[in-house]
Write an enzyme that holds these catalytic residues in place. Sequence first.
Site, short mmCIF file in Angstrom:
data_model
loop_
_atom_site.label_atom_id
_atom_site.label_comp_id
_atom_site.label_asym_id
_atom_site.label_seq_id
_atom_site.Cartn_x
_atom_site.Cartn_y
_atom_site.Cartn_z
N SER A 56 0.84 -1.20 0.00
CA SER A 56 0.00 0.00 0.00
C SER A 56 0.88 1.25 0.00
CB SER A 56 -0.84 -0.04 1.28
OG SER A 56 -1.96 0.78 1.15
N PRO A 57 0.42 2.33 -0.65
CA PRO A 57 1.22 3.56 -0.63
C PRO A 57 1.42 4.08 0.79
CG PRO A 57 -0.86 3.88 -1.84
CD PRO A 57 -0.83 2.47 -1.39
N GLN B 9 0.55 6.36 -7.15
CA GLN B 9 -0.66 7.00 -6.61
C GLN B 9 -0.46 8.50 -6.72
OE1 GLN B 9 -1.29 7.45 -2.33
NE2 GLN B 9 -3.26 6.41 -2.54
N TYR C 38 -7.83 14.56 1.59
CA TYR C 38 -7.03 15.39 0.69
C TYR C 38 -7.96 16.06 -0.33
CZ TYR C 38 -3.23 13.03 3.06
OH TYR C 38 -2.39 12.56 4.03
N ARG D 81 -8.70 5.46 -4.87
CA ARG D 81 -8.77 5.21 -3.43
C ARG D 81 -9.81 6.13 -2.82
NH1 ARG D 81 -4.36 3.90 1.36
NH2 ARG D 81 -4.60 1.83 0.54
N ARG E 182 1.59 -1.19 6.94
CA ARG E 182 2.58 -1.22 8.03
C ARG E 182 3.37 -2.51 8.13
NH1 ARG E 182 -1.65 0.61 12.27
NH2 ARG E 182 -2.82 -0.63 10.79
C1 LIG Z 1 3.57 5.86 7.33
C2 LIG Z 1 2.31 5.76 6.54
C3 LIG Z 1 2.13 6.56 5.42
C4 LIG Z 1 0.98 6.46 4.65
N1 LIG Z 1 0.86 7.18 3.49
C5 LIG Z 1 -0.16 6.95 2.64
C6 LIG Z 1 -0.20 7.52 1.34
O1 LIG Z 1 0.72 8.20 0.92
N2 LIG Z 1 -1.27 7.30 0.57
C7 LIG Z 1 -2.32 6.52 1.00
O2 LIG Z 1 -3.29 6.35 0.28
N3 LIG Z 1 -2.28 5.93 2.21
C8 LIG Z 1 -1.22 6.11 3.02
N4 LIG Z 1 -1.17 5.45 4.22
C9 LIG Z 1 -2.23 4.51 4.56
C10 LIG Z 1 -1.85 3.09 4.14
O3 LIG Z 1 -1.72 2.98 2.74
C11 LIG Z 1 -2.88 2.07 4.61
O4 LIG Z 1 -4.11 2.35 3.99
C12 LIG Z 1 -3.04 2.06 6.12
O5 LIG Z 1 -1.78 2.14 6.77
C13 LIG Z 1 -3.76 0.80 6.61
O6 LIG Z 1 -3.06 -0.35 6.24
P1 LIG Z 1 -2.17 -1.22 7.30
O7 LIG Z 1 -3.11 -1.59 8.42
O8 LIG Z 1 -1.72 -2.42 6.49
O9 LIG Z 1 -1.05 -0.36 7.75
C14 LIG Z 1 -0.03 5.56 5.02
C15 LIG Z 1 0.16 4.78 6.16
C16 LIG Z 1 1.31 4.85 6.90
C17 LIG Z 1 1.46 3.94 8.10
#
Ligand SMILES: Cc1cc2nc3c(=O)[nH]c(=O)nc-3n(C[C@H](O)[C@H](O)[C@H](O)COP(=O)(O)O)c2cc1C
Length: 776
Positions: A424-425, A502, A583, A631, A725
């Site tokens: 994921s981004p 993205q 955003y 998204r 994460r």
């Molecule tokens: C450090 C960090 C940066 C993130 N940056 C973005 C981002 O740039 N774009 C986005 O759509 N989501 C972003 N997210 C959200 C993640 O893509 C994801 O949707 C969210 O962390 C839940 O997934 P997880 O439980 O596997 O961490 C970010 C999450 C983290 C932890």
Amino acid sequence: MRIVCIGGGPAGLYFALLMKKQHPEHQVTVVERNRPFDTFGWGVVFSDATMQSMRQWDPATAETIEDAFNHWDDIELVFKGRKIRTTGHGFVGIGRKKMLNILQERCIELGVELVFETDVQGDQDFPDADLIISSDGVNSRIRHKYADIFKPDMVMRPNRYIWLGTDKRFDAFTFDFQRTEHGWFQAHIYRFDDNTSTFIVETTDEVFKAHGIDQMDQDQSIAFCERLFAGTLDGHKLMTNARHLRGSAWLNFGRLICDKWSHFNGQSHVVLMGDSAHTAHFAIGSGTKLAIDDAIELTRQFDLIGHDKASIPAVLSAYEEVRRVDVARIQNAARNAMEWFEVVGTRYADTLEPEQFMYSMLTRSQRISHENLRLRDKDWLEGFERWFAERAGVSPAPNGSVPPPMFTPFSIRGMTLKNRIVMSPMAMYSATDGMPDDFHLVHIGARAMGGAALVFPEMTCVSPDARITPGCLGLWNDEQAQAFKRMVEFVHQKTPAKIGIQIGHAGRKGATRVPWEGIDQPVEQGGWPLISASALPYLRHSDMPREMTREDMDRVLADFVSATERARDLGFDILELHAAHGYLLSSFLSPLTNLRDDEYGGSHENRARYPLEVFRAIREVWPEDKPISVRLSTHDWYEGGNTPEDAAIFAKMFKDAGADMIDCSSGQVVKEEQPVYGRLFQTPFSDKIRNEIQVPTIAVGAISEADHANSIIAAGRADLCAVARPHLADPAFVLHEAAKIGYDEQEWPKQYRSGRQQYVTNLQRAQQAAAPAGKA
Ligand SMILES: Cc1cc2nc3c(=O)[nH]c(=O)nc-3n(C[C@H](O)[C@H](O)[C@H](O)COP(=O)(O)O)c2cc1C
Ligand SMILES: Cc1cc2nc3c(=O)[nH]c(=O)nc-3n(C[C@H](O)[C@H](O)[C@H](O)COP(=O)(O)OP(=O)(O)OC[C@H]3O[C@@H](n4cnc5c(N)ncnc54)[C@H](O)[C@@H]3O)c2cc1C
């Protein structure tokens, strides 16, 4: 002590007998309005775990109950002319009447006073009682009386059901789904004694009314069910024992939670127990279990704390504290299962094939996972895995083996992913002037080597003022494009992964510090003017954004288009439009952040107008054979904000405009949000959008192991799983998860192969060390 249980259902009777058994000196009375041995209801199901506690607390009752049990292992699905059966599910069923009779007899044996045919008006009927147990069921009079103290929250669910019986002896827990011209009905059927099976028929309110069942009397509605389920009933009749109910006897389930469970009325302590305190939908058959477990816990607390009058307040508060946790857990699972049956007709029944429908039904509570199904019925699961793999275009190996669902390929437009895991981004806030550097190359490169089929670098901003922080990546000039080239080429040339991009614009959440210097805090110097759907700051002290003018919209749209053209020329495999997390584009979609009164605010259509303009413009320049995902925040988690219902409307609009996938995230739209986190917490939103809108989805959020991903993909709750994460903690997340579930076909980079064997050996050693003594 003098203890009075108002209501002689499982809760009242079982508590009475346990308390009397443990402490014979107390005077314990159960007052029931029905006649002895006279009760409503057919059979109830129990789990082995409940029986185990009953055995521990009163072996005599447990043994008699076990003698009267009907035990079965199989679940059979009757659906679209097919019958599919799986085994290993381990249920026991018993007639409600039979069970209450056993409890009543045991009460008498132990010296509990049983008073029948007495309709208790309230707790004041027993002024000399020290403790009054309100075990008077879901419509508890006592709970109503003290509603301002117990604060019951009762939510009447939309489906209609009727609880019937039949003398056909079913040998499996049978679910029969039948479609009529108005929609779907389902029957939950299980045998509970030598001659009788419970037969619950359920449907939505719309279908119920469309058939005019609300105008039928009981005999007519039973005749209707007999015709509907004639194939399964095989000539047997349906029976009712709810003649006391007026009309057609179809009910709505009420989900009950209480804020507080006990109260001192000035003379006696009053405490709620069983259905009078909480309910759990019959879809997971746990109401009786909860009642029994309440009774056990209250007895246990009297044993622990003291069974004298002075201890009552402490006992009641400990009882409530312990039980709340378990009840919440069961209610959660029951809610998932209940909701599955509420939406099955509109969401799954028409579209899923019987194999996947069965899988979806078995995992409806989200408590039973893929590996858990393997433990229950390995043959069935392997057969399902073969079916799933073949649907994904994979033929079995000569030994018959196929990859588990998360390791099957997935194709969309011209892109084929080798498995279902996406990195994921995630914003890394480590760029200067939007430029990717060695950090980004190593970060993305390592994860592309780590087994994910698709890696996304972080949200890449379409202009300098589109950035969240000064450290965000950008793609608004050729120098940045040149730096991205290395990354794209590395992934394409040195790894089997695909790479996506993205693109986004931070809107009112821009010009903030990198998170380790203060999350969401405005930068002190070098900021830029903010724009958003409306002039609302994110935090009270954030910079005030300007409401976007048409001129701003044109400029930003052009920025999105030129970033897309650069991404196209770089050869990214998929583009994702970031319209989530508050955003810029998300600020148009949410009514919390869009207060406009022009054609870009108000209705769903208006709120989506600008994001769709942007989408259509980028779709124009993005290659025809490459997909675009969008998204969305599928839940704002805040009153007045978007809900999954709204998200489904937006998803449909994007799908109609040519979006290939919806990436189902949630929240981060307003700071005051109140999300409910938990394992797979956003997956239900993906499930809804995928199966109601019929668009491929990406599930994301607390998906942290192969078992999660397999369950999601196999059940058709998403097409891909994005993992964020866990990829920060472990770049080789997918390689490691494959090893953990024993999937040997996962390729490791050839340079790393010798690490694989050692990793597998260490895993095996750790598993052996963790195995119970004597089994090693
Ligand atoms: C450090 C960090 C940066 C993130 N940056 C973005 C981002 O740039 N774009 C986005 O759509 N989501 C972003 N997210 C959200 C993640 O893509 C994801 O949707 C969210 O962390 C839940 O997934 P997880 O439980 O596997 O961490 C970010 C999450 C983290 C932890
Ligand atoms: C369709 C359906 C299917 C179900 N299937 C299952 C299943 O498979 N497995 C399962 O575990 N659970 C099942 N349940 C739930 C289960 O029936 C209840 O959760 C369980 O009976 C709760 O026990 P209780 O003692 O708290 O309440 P109840 O069983 O409702 O008992 C309350 C008692 O209090 C009496 N009473 C009420 N008011 C008064 C009064 N004023 N004076 C005197 N007496 C009074 C009533 O007559 C009744 O006997 C099902 C429920 C439904 C509706």
